[in-house]
Design a protein around this motif. Structure first.
Motif, short mmCIF file in Angstrom:
data_model
loop_
_atom_site.label_atom_id
_atom_site.label_comp_id
_atom_site.label_asym_id
_atom_site.label_seq_id
_atom_site.Cartn_x
_atom_site.Cartn_y
_atom_site.Cartn_z
N THR A 1 0.81 -1.22 0.00
CA THR A 1 0.00 0.00 0.00
C THR A 1 0.85 1.27 0.00
O THR A 1 0.46 2.26 -0.60
CB THR A 1 -0.95 0.04 1.22
N HIS A 2 1.99 1.24 0.69
CA HIS A 2 2.84 2.42 0.74
C HIS A 2 4.22 2.05 1.27
O HIS A 2 4.43 0.91 1.69
CB HIS A 2 2.22 3.53 1.60
N TRP B 1 7.78 3.68 3.59
CA TRP B 1 8.20 4.69 4.56
C TRP B 1 9.70 4.57 4.75
O TRP B 1 10.24 3.47 4.86
CB TRP B 1 7.48 4.47 5.89
#
Length: 124
Positions: A85-86, A88
């Motif tokens: 999803t993402h 970091w």
């Protein structure tokens, strides 16, 4: 001028009213559009299903919030590393890949990953 009768696209009932009317009721309109196959939606549903499966695998492998596990173990749980999803990046430069609230980072051993659960400070 005589016009041909038109029929509901779903139940084929003869339509009365406007000449450009396509459905006899809102219910027929809804059923028609929900029944219609849509390959784009099926593709998106498939990806979302895999991302949920990835999150489940990460959560299963890391019940306490942080763990180092084998990639093969995650694959056996249904993990597909292509879908996330993402990402970091930590202050130390480590890159984590997330499936919702569970993420992983490659460690020194290429066959293992470090799994973490997302923390509030990561939202900044």
């Amino acid at each position: 001028m005589i016009t041909q009768p038109s029929y509901c696209l779903f139940c084929e009932t003869e339509l009365k009213g406007r000449s450009d009317k396509q459905f006899c009721t809102p219910h027929c309109k809804s059923l028609y559009h929900n029944r219609k196959p849509n390959s784009d939606e099926a593709y998106i549903r498939g990806i979302n299903q895999q991302i949920r499966k990835n999150r489940s695998a990460l959560r299963t492998a890391c019940p306490l919030g942080k763990a180092t596990v084998s990639k093969n173990f995650l694959k056996k749980l249904g993990m597909d590393f292509k879908y996330l999803t993402h990402s970091w990046k930590s202050n130390g430069g480590n890159l984590y890949y997330f499936c919702y609230d569970y993420g992983y980072m490659q460690v020194d051993d290429p066959n293992k990953v470090l799994i973490i659960q997302q923390q509030q400070y990561m939202d900044k």
